[in-house]
Design an enzyme around this catalytic site. Structure first.
Site, mmCIF file in Angstrom:
data_model
loop_
_atom_site.group_PDB
_atom_site.id
_atom_site.type_symbol
_atom_site.label_atom_id
_atom_site.label_comp_id
_atom_site.label_asym_id
_atom_site.label_seq_id
_atom_site.Cartn_x
_atom_site.Cartn_y
_atom_site.Cartn_z
ATOM 1 N N TYR A 95 0.856 -1.194 0.000
ATOM 2 C CA TYR A 95 0.000 0.000 0.000
ATOM 3 C C TYR A 95 0.888 1.239 0.000
ATOM 4 O O TYR A 95 1.883 1.315 0.732
ATOM 5 C CB TYR A 95 -0.909 0.044 1.233
ATOM 6 C CG TYR A 95 -1.649 1.360 1.358
ATOM 7 C CD1 TYR A 95 -2.877 1.559 0.740
ATOM 8 C CD2 TYR A 95 -1.075 2.430 2.066
ATOM 9 C CE1 TYR A 95 -3.530 2.777 0.824
ATOM 10 C CE2 TYR A 95 -1.734 3.659 2.148
ATOM 11 C CZ TYR A 95 -2.951 3.826 1.525
ATOM 12 O OH TYR A 95 -3.599 5.035 1.600
ATOM 13 N N GLU A 127 -3.661 7.695 -3.976
ATOM 14 C CA GLU A 127 -3.515 6.389 -3.341
ATOM 15 C C GLU A 127 -3.257 5.302 -4.387
ATOM 16 O O GLU A 127 -3.922 5.262 -5.423
ATOM 17 C CB GLU A 127 -4.798 6.072 -2.561
ATOM 18 C CG GLU A 127 -4.732 4.816 -1.728
ATOM 19 C CD GLU A 127 -6.009 4.616 -0.928
ATOM 20 O OE1 GLU A 127 -5.989 4.804 0.302
ATOM 21 O OE2 GLU A 127 -7.045 4.275 -1.541
#
Length: 397
Positions: A114, A203
């Protein structure tokens, strides 16, 4: 302003952030053709059919599927996904209709990570967050295993430094020299994306490491800061009005700040801080009684009577609204302007729900007189707390 994954990836590509090959499709035939094209370009029949909506959790909702059988398999999946009402944890129970697909090449994935960038408003700088828990909602990681989230802050005066990327890379277990170099290069490019494109959120989840040691942004989620829209006329081409609340779009066009919520008390307030306080106090007095704010609506300090009328109409259009609380502290905004706008809208649309009005400030006596002589069933409030209690009582009774 939210944009689709394929749009965010196009921005990534301009800055050198590695992304998989992919093509947009709005029909089943286009999806099949895209899968055939990718199979020729990558020498692999494996593609991924991805729903394009402004919400996360698409995979868990059935909006992301792997087609291993080439174009025919991709066509079958596209028929199922295109047009479906996709429900995720971010769409609410009503879901969002899928109108666009992104057909993307399949990759040989070794690891999922991530990586995300947000604006840390307390520190007044960009914060990069990274975790080994790729493919999982970062909120879940933060709640259950916060120690797995690594964070660095970028000094806006010094800019992004390579050692900060290496710091994150070592924390993620990226030690191979070649892959480490690619990570530093990618992080540098991502910082450029955030700054130059005025992102409030950027993101990549997951960021994948392939078995060949390459780093690829397998997904992309990007939110652009509306306050910077004047610098980016090209953003207009990125808007997808089908994904936006129609009332919010109408408010934006009228120069009003409006956000739809799930409650039943419509709020018309001037000033963002007062609007937040108004929602809080309604929530406070309505706790346990099924009463909550139905919207955030800031008409601003210099709204005209026409804008106030427009705002009142938007509130009344919602079937969820069972009462309205007008809470005005007049400074630049004059109380008589608010009063005239409320009356004009109420008479035009027909006021069928209780209306509580609290006015203070410039021309307050004139504003109260206008409301008192309007012939409308208006409950006057002396304070914000008094108004909140009255509007909650009107809904809860």
């Amino acid at each position: 302003m939210k944009i689709h994954e394929y749009q965010a990836k196009a921005i990534f590509a301009r800055y050198g952030v590695p992304i998989p090959r992919g093509y947009l499709a709005t029909t089943v035939d286009e999806a099949s053709a895209a899968a055939s094209r990718l199979a020729k370009e990558t020498s692999s029949p494996v593609v991924v059919v991805k729903a394009q909506i402004h919400a996360g959790g698409r995979g868990k909702g059935g909006g992301v599927k792997v087609a291993k059988g080439g174009a025919d398999d991709a066509r079958a999946l596209a028929q199922k996904i295109l047009g479906m009402q996709l429900v995720t944890h971010q769409t609410g129970p009503e879901g969002q209709k899928v109108r666009r697909l992104y057909i993307e090449q399949g990759l040989d994935i070794a690891r999922e990570l991530y990586l995300g960038a947000v604006i840390d408003r307390d520190r007044r700088r960009v914060a990069f967050m990274a975790s080994t828990e790729g493919g999982v909602e970062i909120e879940k990681v933060a709640a259950e295993t916060p120690e797995k989230i690594l964070t660095i802050h970028i000094d806006p005066a010094a800019g992004f430094a390579a050692y900060q990327a290496r710091q994150l890379a070592f924390g993620l277990g990226i030690g191979a020299k070649e892959t480490l170099g690619k990570f530093v290069k990618m992080m540098t490019a991502l910082y450029e994306v955030v700054i130059r494109e005025d992102c409030s959120l950027c993101e990549v989840n997951p960021l994948v490491v392939t078995r060949g040691g390459d780093l690829v942004a397998l997904d992309a989620k990007m939110t652009l800061d509306d306050n910077a829209e004047f610098r980016h006329p090209e953003w207009r081409e990125l808007e997808d009005k089908d994904e936006e609340d129609p009332i919010e779009l109408e408010a934006k066009a009228a120069g009003l700040n409006y956000v739809s919520l799930d409650g039943n008390v419509g709020c018309l307030v001037n000033g963002a801080g007062l609007a937040m306080a108004t929602m809080d106090i309604i929530k406070h007095f309505g706790h346990g009684r099924g009463v909550a704010p139905a919207n955030f609506l800031d008409v601003g300090g210099g709204a005209t009577q026409e804008q106030v009328t427009k705002a009142f109409k938007m509130i009344l259009r919602s079937p969820k609204v069972k009462a309205i609380f007008v809470n005005i502290f007049g400074g630049i905004m004059k109380c008589d302007v608010i009063a005239n706008g409320v009356i004009a809208a109420a008479k035009e649309l027909g006021l069928e729900v209780p209306l509580v009005v609290r006015l203070e400030g410039t021309n307050v006596e004139l504003g109260r007189k206008i409301l008192g002589e309007s012939g409308l069933a208006i409950q006057a409030a002396s304070t914000m707390a008094d108004g909140a209690q009255k509007v909650v009582a009107a809904v809860a009774r």
